[in-house]
Design an enzyme around this catalytic site. Structure first.
Site, PDB file in Angstrom:
ATOM      1  N   HIS A   1     -11.931 -16.441  57.525  1.00 20.38           N
ATOM      2  CA  HIS A   1     -12.644 -17.120  58.609  1.00 20.38           C
ATOM      3  C   HIS A   1     -12.820 -18.584  58.257  1.00 20.38           C
ATOM      4  O   HIS A   1     -13.030 -18.907  57.075  1.00 20.38           O
ATOM      5  CB  HIS A   1     -14.021 -16.466  58.847  1.00 20.38           C
ATOM      6  CG  HIS A   1     -14.576 -16.808  60.173  1.00 20.38           C
ATOM      7  ND1 HIS A   1     -15.309 -17.955  60.388  1.00 20.38           N
ATOM      8  CD2 HIS A   1     -14.459 -16.198  61.383  1.00 20.38           C
ATOM      9  CE1 HIS A   1     -15.637 -18.015  61.657  1.00 20.38           C
ATOM     10  NE2 HIS A   1     -15.129 -16.964  62.288  1.00 20.38           N
TER      11      HIS A   1
ATOM     12  N   ASP B   1     -13.280  -8.520  63.240  1.00 19.92           N
ATOM     13  CA  ASP B   1     -12.198  -7.712  63.808  1.00 19.92           C
ATOM     14  C   ASP B   1     -11.732  -6.580  62.897  1.00 19.92           C
ATOM     15  O   ASP B   1     -10.953  -5.730  63.314  1.00 19.92           O
ATOM     16  CB  ASP B   1     -10.999  -8.612  64.148  1.00 19.92           C
ATOM     17  CG  ASP B   1     -11.350  -9.591  65.253  1.00 19.92           C
ATOM     18  OD1 ASP B   1     -11.999  -9.166  66.218  1.00 19.92           O
ATOM     19  OD2 ASP B   1     -10.996 -10.775  65.148  1.00 19.92           O
TER      20      ASP B   1
HETATM   21  N1  CMC Z   1      -4.389 -13.244  54.977  1.00 20.30           N
HETATM   22  C1  CMC Z   1      -3.795 -13.909  53.959  1.00 20.30           C
HETATM   23  N2  CMC Z   1      -4.071 -15.188  53.626  1.00 20.30           N
HETATM   24  C2  CMC Z   1      -4.998 -15.805  54.368  1.00 20.30           C
HETATM   25  C3  CMC Z   1      -5.655 -15.178  55.432  1.00 20.30           C
HETATM   26  C4  CMC Z   1      -5.325 -13.849  55.723  1.00 20.30           C
HETATM   27  N3  CMC Z   1      -5.910 -13.205  56.724  1.00 20.30           N
HETATM   28  N4  CMC Z   1      -6.525 -16.049  56.001  1.00 20.30           N
HETATM   29  C5  CMC Z   1      -6.412 -17.191  55.312  1.00 20.30           C
HETATM   30  N5  CMC Z   1      -5.493 -17.047  54.324  1.00 20.30           N
HETATM   31  C6  CMC Z   1      -5.121 -18.049  53.305  1.00 20.30           C
HETATM   32  C7  CMC Z   1      -4.175 -19.089  53.896  1.00 20.30           C
HETATM   33  O1  CMC Z   1      -2.824 -18.718  53.675  1.00 20.30           O
HETATM   34  C8  CMC Z   1      -4.572 -20.318  53.109  1.00 20.30           C
HETATM   35  O2  CMC Z   1      -4.000 -20.218  51.830  1.00 20.30           O
HETATM   36  P1  CMC Z   1      -3.511 -21.580  51.062  1.00 20.30           P
HETATM   37  O3  CMC Z   1      -4.765 -22.376  50.841  1.00 20.30           O
HETATM   38  O4  CMC Z   1      -2.866 -21.110  49.819  1.00 20.30           O
HETATM   39  O5  CMC Z   1      -2.567 -22.267  52.006  1.00 20.30           O
HETATM   40  C9  CMC Z   1      -6.084 -20.165  52.945  1.00 20.30           C
HETATM   41  O6  CMC Z   1      -6.316 -18.764  52.981  1.00 20.30           O
HETATM   42  C10 CMC Z   1      -6.906 -20.855  54.015  1.00 20.30           C
HETATM   43  O7  CMC Z   1      -6.411 -20.423  55.278  1.00 20.30           O
HETATM   44  P2  CMC Z   1      -6.373 -21.324  56.577  1.00 20.30           P
HETATM   45  O8  CMC Z   1      -5.291 -20.841  57.474  1.00 20.30           O
HETATM   46  O9  CMC Z   1      -6.359 -22.768  56.206  1.00 20.30           O
HETATM   47  O10 CMC Z   1      -7.800 -20.987  57.190  1.00 20.30           O
HETATM   48  P3  CMC Z   1      -8.275 -21.297  58.664  1.00 20.30           P
HETATM   49  O11 CMC Z   1      -9.715 -21.550  58.572  1.00 20.30           O
HETATM   50  O12 CMC Z   1      -7.440 -22.360  59.283  1.00 20.30           O
HETATM   51  O13 CMC Z   1      -7.965 -19.942  59.444  1.00 20.30           O
HETATM   52  C11 CMC Z   1      -8.187 -17.736  60.291  1.00 20.30           C
HETATM   53  C12 CMC Z   1      -8.914 -18.969  59.728  1.00 20.30           C
HETATM   54  C13 CMC Z   1      -9.242 -16.754  60.800  1.00 20.30           C
HETATM   55  C14 CMC Z   1      -7.290 -18.149  61.453  1.00 20.30           C
HETATM   56  C15 CMC Z   1      -7.350 -17.085  59.154  1.00 20.30           C
HETATM   57  O14 CMC Z   1      -8.196 -16.648  58.111  1.00 20.30           O
HETATM   58  C16 CMC Z   1      -6.492 -15.929  59.676  1.00 20.30           C
HETATM   59  O15 CMC Z   1      -5.367 -16.163  60.152  1.00 20.30           O
HETATM   60  N6  CMC Z   1      -6.992 -14.648  59.584  1.00 20.30           N
HETATM   61  C17 CMC Z   1      -6.278 -13.514  60.137  1.00 20.30           C
HETATM   62  C18 CMC Z   1      -6.509 -13.439  61.633  1.00 20.30           C
HETATM   63  C19 CMC Z   1      -7.912 -12.969  61.959  1.00 20.30           C
HETATM   64  O16 CMC Z   1      -8.424 -12.005  61.391  1.00 20.30           O
HETATM   65  N7  CMC Z   1      -8.536 -13.643  62.921  1.00 20.30           N
HETATM   66  C20 CMC Z   1      -9.879 -13.304  63.413  1.00 20.30           C
HETATM   67  C21 CMC Z   1     -10.892 -14.333  63.020  1.00 20.30           C
HETATM   68  S1  CMC Z   1     -12.605 -13.777  63.227  1.00 20.30           S
HETATM   69  C22 CMC Z   1     -12.773 -13.455  64.912  1.00 20.30           C
HETATM   70  C23 CMC Z   1     -12.640 -14.652  65.746  1.00 20.30           C
HETATM   71  O17 CMC Z   1     -13.404 -15.596  65.628  1.00 20.30           O
HETATM   72  O18 CMC Z   1     -11.743 -14.650  66.566  1.00 20.30           O
END
Ligand code: CMC
Length: 427
Positions: free
Chosen positions: A315, A373
């Site tokens: 998140h 989720d």
């Molecule tokens: N699985 C594997 N690696 C992950 C994941 C994951 N679910 N989430 C983040 N990371 C890694 C990402 O690869 C990155 O690694 P590095 O620093 O080595 O590049 C690091 O963690 C930070 O990730 P980010 O993409 O910069 O984080 P963000 O804040 O931009 O994205 C997120 C947040 C929720 C989109 C992401 O965690 C994600 O894609 N999660 C899976 C989808 C999900 O469950 N979404 C629902 C979110 S909660 C309900 C809502 O609000 O909708």
């Protein structure tokens, strides 16, 4: 007032910017005049360090893993109040003060839950098998043609009518999307049933008004099922400036009809990085198929050359366990004990995924925990909700939050159209 000083090393100029005290959480620096005073603007793709508005609606403490609606902890709201009470809290800032007030609000929603017959033509025009999120976004957009007067709202009565109307109608619309997708006849709301029970009724009842024969072979809607779904809605009701809420505010900032802005929010929620994750979690758990495959699956998730992600994990704001996921996890176990049987096989896989991930350096270093989720899908499946309705369920839950945020934006006389800049790197 405390300030932050920005020094331009090229010109040796110094600029002071005021620090804003928030009532909770980290302070902010007011960069709204950054460009005017310095000729330089800020670059923050994804807005990870940027606040786009002031708000009084929900507060997230990402470090502690805490979520408040109007100052109330979600754990308390889930225990003591119904979702319709929480709707009232979000759109009018007050919880019902007694049972009568609570019932009156729920009744008002039930009476507003019917759809204009013209809208039914829209559902019928769309193909069987249409994804309900696409249908829903279109249907909410069409609502702006039926209630055009909400375009120019003048007072609190107008604001409340607009918000209550769409909160009331959205479960009917979701139920109609579902019934259209499976080619089943529409079931109209029954005002004798509460807001949440009514939704389950419209999903399940077969053409007869009784529930003896239902689409899912179920006989009755139990109070426990209603309570479970009610809690799920409450846990989704608002969540700061997430992507869909920001979309609603951005679109509303142009002065458009509120339902057009909410329709855009529904589209933003559909994506798998946001609300669409709940549908994908279940798909992933099924793909893993067995606890013995979890380790291999987690290795794939960690592979930096593979864009594959563990859905329901991570998140932007929470760097701790998402409090909504914590409540859902215990709700899942509690419901199972009380007789709403969870899919044991999927539950075990989910449990194992959580265990492996939370003890793995990759997840520990990045503070990746289960989010809302991760467990919601297992509970929704146990409530016999089809997978493609998981994100529409999120829509029903989030509707009061979107309405509250939209109203906060349009009532603010200083709110401006959203218009970020770009770092131009073209020719
Ligand atoms: N699985 C594997 N690696 C992950 C994941 C994951 N679910 N989430 C983040 N990371 C890694 C990402 O690869 C990155 O690694 P590095 O620093 O080595 O590049 C690091 O963690 C930070 O990730 P980010 O993409 O910069 O984080 P963000 O804040 O931009 O994205 C997120 C947040 C929720 C989109 C992401 O965690 C994600 O894609 N999660 C899976 C989808 C999900 O469950 N979404 C629902 C979110 S909660 C309900 C809502 O609000 O909708």
């Amino acid at each position: 007032m405390a300030t932050v000083t920005l020094i331009n090393n090229e010109t040796n100029q110094k600029f002071d910017f005021d620090i804003i005290e928030c009532t909770r959480g980290p302070k902010a620096v007011n960069f709204s005049k950054l460009f005017e005073t310095t000729g330089i603007f800020s670059y923050d793709p994804g807005y990870g360090s940027t606040a786009g508005c002031e708000s009084t609606i929900s507060y997230i403490d990402g470090k502690k893993g805490e979520l408040l609606y109007k100052g109330h902890k979600i754990e308390d709201l889930v225990k003591k109040y119904k979702f319709s009470d929480v709707c009232k809290l979000l759109i009018s800032s007050e919880l019902p003060s007694n049972e009568q007030e609570s019932l009156a609000f729920d009744l008002e929603l039930r009476h507003r839950s019917f759809l204009h017959e013209g809208l039914i033509n829209l559902f019928s025009a769309l193909p069987d098998g249409a994804h309900p999120m696409a249908t829903l976004s279109s249907a909410v957009s069409v609502l702006s043609t039926l209630y055009y007067d909400h375009k120019d709202m003048e007072d609190e009565d107008d604001y409340q009518t607009m918000a209550r109307r769409i909160i009331a109608k959205i479960p009917t619309m979701v139920a109609f999307c579902y019934r259209n997708a499976v080619g089943a006849p529409f079931i109209y709301p029954d005002v004798k049933r509460s807001y949440v029970e009514n939704f389950l009724y419209m999903l399940r009842a077969y053409p007869h008004q009784r529930l003896k024969q239902t689409l899912n072979g179920e006989e009755e809607i139990t109070p426990l099922e209603v309570e479970a779904l009610d809690k799920i809605f409450t846990l989704h009701a608002d969540h700061g400036q997430n992507a869909s809420t920001t979309t609603v505010r951005n679109v509303a900032s142009t002065g458009v009809h509120p339902y057009a802005a909410i329709s855009a929010g529904i589209s933003a929620l559909w994506g798998p990085a946001h609300g669409g994750a709940n549908e994908k979690v279940l798909k992933q758990l099924n793909e893993i198929g067995d606890v013995k495959n979890v380790d291999k699956f987690i290795e794939r998730v960690k592979d930096k050359n593979d864009p594959f992600r563990l859905m329901g994990f991570g998140h932007r704001v929470y760097k701790n366990y998402d409090p909504r996921a914590r409540v859902l996890k215990s709700l899942k176990d509690e419901l199972d004990k009380k007789g709403i049987k969870m899919d044991t096989h999927l539950s075990e896989i989910a449990q194992k995924v959580e265990e492996v991930a939370l003890s793995d350096d990759y997840f520990i270093q990045r503070n990746l925990y289960p989010n809302v989720d991760f467990y919601s899908g297992i509970i929704l499946s146990a409530l016999k909700i089809p997978t493609h309705l998981f994100t529409p369920i999120f829509v029903i839950g989030r509707m009061p939050g979107w309405c509250a945020q939209l109203l906060e934006h349009i009532k603010n006389p200083h709110a401006r159209i959203t218009r970020p800049r770009q770092v131009y790197i073209g020719k």
